[in-house]
Design a protein around this motif. Structure first.
Motif, short mmCIF file in Angstrom:
data_model
loop_
_atom_site.label_atom_id
_atom_site.label_comp_id
_atom_site.label_asym_id
_atom_site.label_seq_id
_atom_site.Cartn_x
_atom_site.Cartn_y
_atom_site.Cartn_z
N LYS A 15 -2.19 -2.13 12.22
CA LYS A 15 -1.99 -3.52 11.73
C LYS A 15 -0.64 -4.08 12.17
O LYS A 15 0.28 -3.33 12.45
CB LYS A 15 -2.02 -3.54 10.20
N CYS A 16 -0.54 -5.41 12.13
CA CYS A 16 0.78 -6.01 12.37
C CYS A 16 1.09 -7.03 11.28
O CYS A 16 0.19 -7.61 10.69
CB CYS A 16 0.86 -6.67 13.74
N ASN A 17 2.40 -7.23 11.04
CA ASN A 17 2.82 -8.14 9.97
C ASN A 17 3.42 -9.43 10.51
O ASN A 17 3.98 -10.22 9.74
CB ASN A 17 3.81 -7.42 9.04
N ILE A 18 3.35 -9.62 11.83
CA ILE A 18 3.78 -10.90 12.40
C ILE A 18 2.77 -11.28 13.50
O ILE A 18 1.96 -10.44 13.91
CB ILE A 18 5.21 -10.85 13.00
N GLN A 19 2.85 -12.53 13.95
CA GLN A 19 2.04 -12.91 15.12
C GLN A 19 2.96 -13.49 16.19
O GLN A 19 3.50 -14.59 16.03
CB GLN A 19 0.97 -13.93 14.72
N CYS A 20 3.15 -12.72 17.25
CA CYS A 20 3.92 -13.23 18.39
C CYS A 20 2.98 -14.09 19.23
O CYS A 20 1.82 -13.72 19.44
CB CYS A 20 4.42 -12.07 19.25
N ASN A 21 3.49 -15.20 19.75
CA ASN A 21 2.63 -16.10 20.50
C ASN A 21 2.24 -15.56 21.87
O ASN A 21 1.46 -16.18 22.58
CB ASN A 21 3.31 -17.47 20.66
N TYR A 22 2.79 -14.41 22.25
CA TYR A 22 2.37 -13.81 23.52
C TYR A 22 1.40 -12.65 23.32
O TYR A 22 1.03 -11.97 24.27
CB TYR A 22 3.59 -13.31 24.32
N CYS A 23 1.03 -12.41 22.07
CA CYS A 23 0.23 -11.21 21.77
C CYS A 23 -1.21 -11.57 21.46
O CYS A 23 -1.47 -12.45 20.66
CB CYS A 23 0.83 -10.49 20.58
N ASN A 24 -2.10 -10.87 22.10
CA ASN A 24 -3.50 -10.95 21.74
C ASN A 24 -3.87 -9.61 21.11
O ASN A 24 -3.77 -8.57 21.75
CB ASN A 24 -4.34 -11.19 23.00
N ARG A 25 -4.27 -9.66 19.85
CA ARG A 25 -4.50 -8.42 19.10
C ARG A 25 -5.62 -7.56 19.66
O ARG A 25 -5.85 -6.46 19.18
CB ARG A 25 -4.78 -8.70 17.64
N LYS A 26 -6.34 -8.09 20.67
CA LYS A 26 -7.35 -7.21 21.27
C LYS A 26 -6.65 -6.11 22.05
O LYS A 26 -7.24 -5.14 22.46
CB LYS A 26 -8.22 -7.99 22.25
N THR A 49 9.59 -0.97 16.64
CA THR A 49 9.10 -1.91 15.61
C THR A 49 9.59 -3.33 15.86
O THR A 49 10.57 -3.54 16.58
CB THR A 49 9.59 -1.43 14.21
N ASN A 50 8.92 -4.29 15.18
CA ASN A 50 9.45 -5.66 15.22
C ASN A 50 10.59 -5.82 14.20
O ASN A 50 11.22 -6.87 14.16
CB ASN A 50 8.33 -6.68 14.98
N GLY A 51 10.78 -4.84 13.35
CA GLY A 51 11.95 -4.84 12.46
C GLY A 51 11.77 -5.56 11.14
O GLY A 51 12.63 -5.48 10.26
N ASP A 69 -2.75 -3.85 22.95
CA ASP A 69 -1.68 -3.15 22.25
C ASP A 69 -0.47 -4.05 22.01
O ASP A 69 -0.29 -5.07 22.67
CB ASP A 69 -1.22 -1.95 23.08
N CYS A 70 0.41 -3.60 21.10
CA CYS A 70 1.64 -4.33 20.81
C CYS A 70 2.53 -4.38 22.05
O CYS A 70 2.71 -3.39 22.74
CB CYS A 70 2.39 -3.62 19.69
N MET A 71 3.11 -5.56 22.29
CA MET A 71 3.98 -5.68 23.46
C MET A 71 5.41 -5.24 23.18
O MET A 71 6.25 -5.27 24.07
CB MET A 71 4.00 -7.12 23.98
N ASN A 72 5.67 -4.84 21.92
CA ASN A 72 7.03 -4.36 21.64
C ASN A 72 7.38 -3.19 22.55
O ASN A 72 8.48 -3.06 23.03
CB ASN A 72 7.16 -3.92 20.19
N GLU A 73 6.44 -2.30 22.73
CA GLU A 73 6.68 -1.17 23.62
C GLU A 73 5.59 -1.03 24.64
O GLU A 73 5.74 -0.31 25.59
CB GLU A 73 6.74 0.13 22.83
N GLY A 132 2.83 1.68 17.63
CA GLY A 132 1.69 0.78 17.54
C GLY A 132 0.37 1.53 17.43
O GLY A 132 0.37 2.67 16.97
N PRO A 133 -0.69 0.83 17.80
CA PRO A 133 -0.75 -0.41 18.57
C PRO A 133 -0.34 -1.68 17.82
O PRO A 133 -0.19 -2.72 18.44
CB PRO A 133 -2.23 -0.49 18.99
N GLY A 134 -0.12 -1.64 16.52
CA GLY A 134 0.44 -2.80 15.80
C GLY A 134 1.90 -2.52 15.53
O GLY A 134 2.64 -2.15 16.44
N ASP A 135 2.33 -2.65 14.26
CA ASP A 135 3.74 -2.35 13.94
C ASP A 135 3.81 -1.14 13.01
O ASP A 135 3.12 -1.10 11.98
CB ASP A 135 4.42 -3.54 13.26
FE1 SF4 Z 1 4.07 -8.96 18.14
FE2 SF4 Z 1 3.51 -6.37 18.52
FE3 SF4 Z 1 2.67 -7.58 16.35
FE4 SF4 Z 1 1.59 -8.16 18.72
S1 SF4 Z 1 1.40 -6.24 17.63
S2 SF4 Z 1 2.18 -9.61 17.13
S3 SF4 Z 1 3.41 -8.00 20.08
S4 SF4 Z 1 4.84 -7.26 16.91
#
Ligand code: SF4
Ligand code: SF4
Length: 285
Positions: free
Chosen positions: A29-40, A113-115, A42-46, A82-85
């Protein structure tokens, strides 16, 4: 216990051909939505967006790790990215770290993490001797952050716009200071998004350096379809190089990031082996 900090292939360029890392995909899961991320993806943090990983429970992750070290004995780091946070899945993340620390006292432990929700876990991360933490900080100015993050969900409340960015940035910077006070090595990832934060990365570098960050990883934004940013071009190589050069006035740079997946294993930049993929699938059954 013998933790050799210099054996971390991500933080030490000279270790990257000798030592490998493994990511345990326990945090969907993730607790934010980055505008460059498509949850289909993996997380782009790493992680490079791409084929999604298998998910593992903490117990499955430990089983998989035991198999993986037999196939790849050069693994020196176990990471959760990930794949979320990791801290939007804090129970799974912390339980996995506890299990791994107990069975593998010599391993370096690492989290990316997104912190947003990192702060409450820093005391236990320290206790577990998690030595390396990465926070992705794309902006320190909430007005720029508000362009990057669609929403932030924290303590059961949804936040949007400037308020969301203020909350996220405040938590990221406070957690960075607390990591350093706890003696944990801190990497900051900043994703360069042309026209959004490319002129702001220098200010991010200055601020995080002030707070004690150890290394900066300026990553080019990766264009992903079906996102708010899908029409933004990826930054040209010279923009990335110029930003890395300018920010190196404040912090050492990580330049060998291979945008590993949440289930990456082995030497950075090498594909996961078929045998390892088979072990992952077996563990997830
Ligand atoms: Fe942002 Fe990662 Fe969460 Fe996607 S999974 S919204 S890239 S922090
Ligand atoms: Fe840690 Fe990131 Fe390296 Fe994985 S790729 S081991 S999370 S720094």
């Amino acid at each position: 216990m013998q933790l050799k900090l210099e054996n971390h292939p991500c933080f030490n360029d000279s270790a990257r051909h000798k030592f490998g890392r493994i990511h345990l995909p326990v945090a969907p899961k993730c607790n934010i939505q980055c505008n460059y991320c498509n949850r289909k993806f993996d997380c782009m943090n790493e992680n490079r967006p791409g084929v999604s990983s298998r998910l593992l429970s903490p117990g499955q992750a430990l089983h998989y790790l035991k198999q993986a070290v037999l196939l790849s004995p050069n693994i020196s780091v176990v990471g959760i990215a990930g794949p979320g946070d990791p801290f939007a899945n804090s129970e799974e993340t912390m339980e996995t770290l506890r299990l791994v620390r107990k069975e593998f006292p010599e391993m370096l432990l690492c989290v990316a993490t997104n912190g947003l929700n990192l702060m409450p876990f820093i005391p236990e991360l320290k206790e577990l001797e998690v030595s390396h933490v990465t926070i992705t900080i794309n902006a320190i100015d909430p007005a720029i952050g508000a362009e990057i993050y669609a929403w932030v969900r924290h303590e059961k409340r949804m936040h949007r716009d400037i308020e969301a960015a203020e909350l996220l940035i405040g938590n990221q910077l406070a957690a960075l200071s607390a990591l350093k006070a706890a003696g944990i090595t801190a990497k900051v990832n900043t994703i360069i998004i042309p026209g959004v934060n490319d002129r702001h990365v220098l200010a991010v570098a200055e601020k995080v350096s002030e707070l004690g960050a150890d290394i900066l990883n300026c990553l080019p934004y990766y264009n992903t379809k079906e996102t708010v940013f899908e029409n933004i071009e990826e930054p040209p190589a010279d923009m990335v190089a110029d930003i890395q050069k300018a920010t190196s006035a404040f912090l050492p740079q990580m330049k060998h990031c291979a945008r590993c997946r949440a289930d990456a294993v082995g030497i950075i930049g090498e594909m996961n082996s078929e045998a390892m993929t088979e072990k992952l699938h077996e563990a997830a059954r």
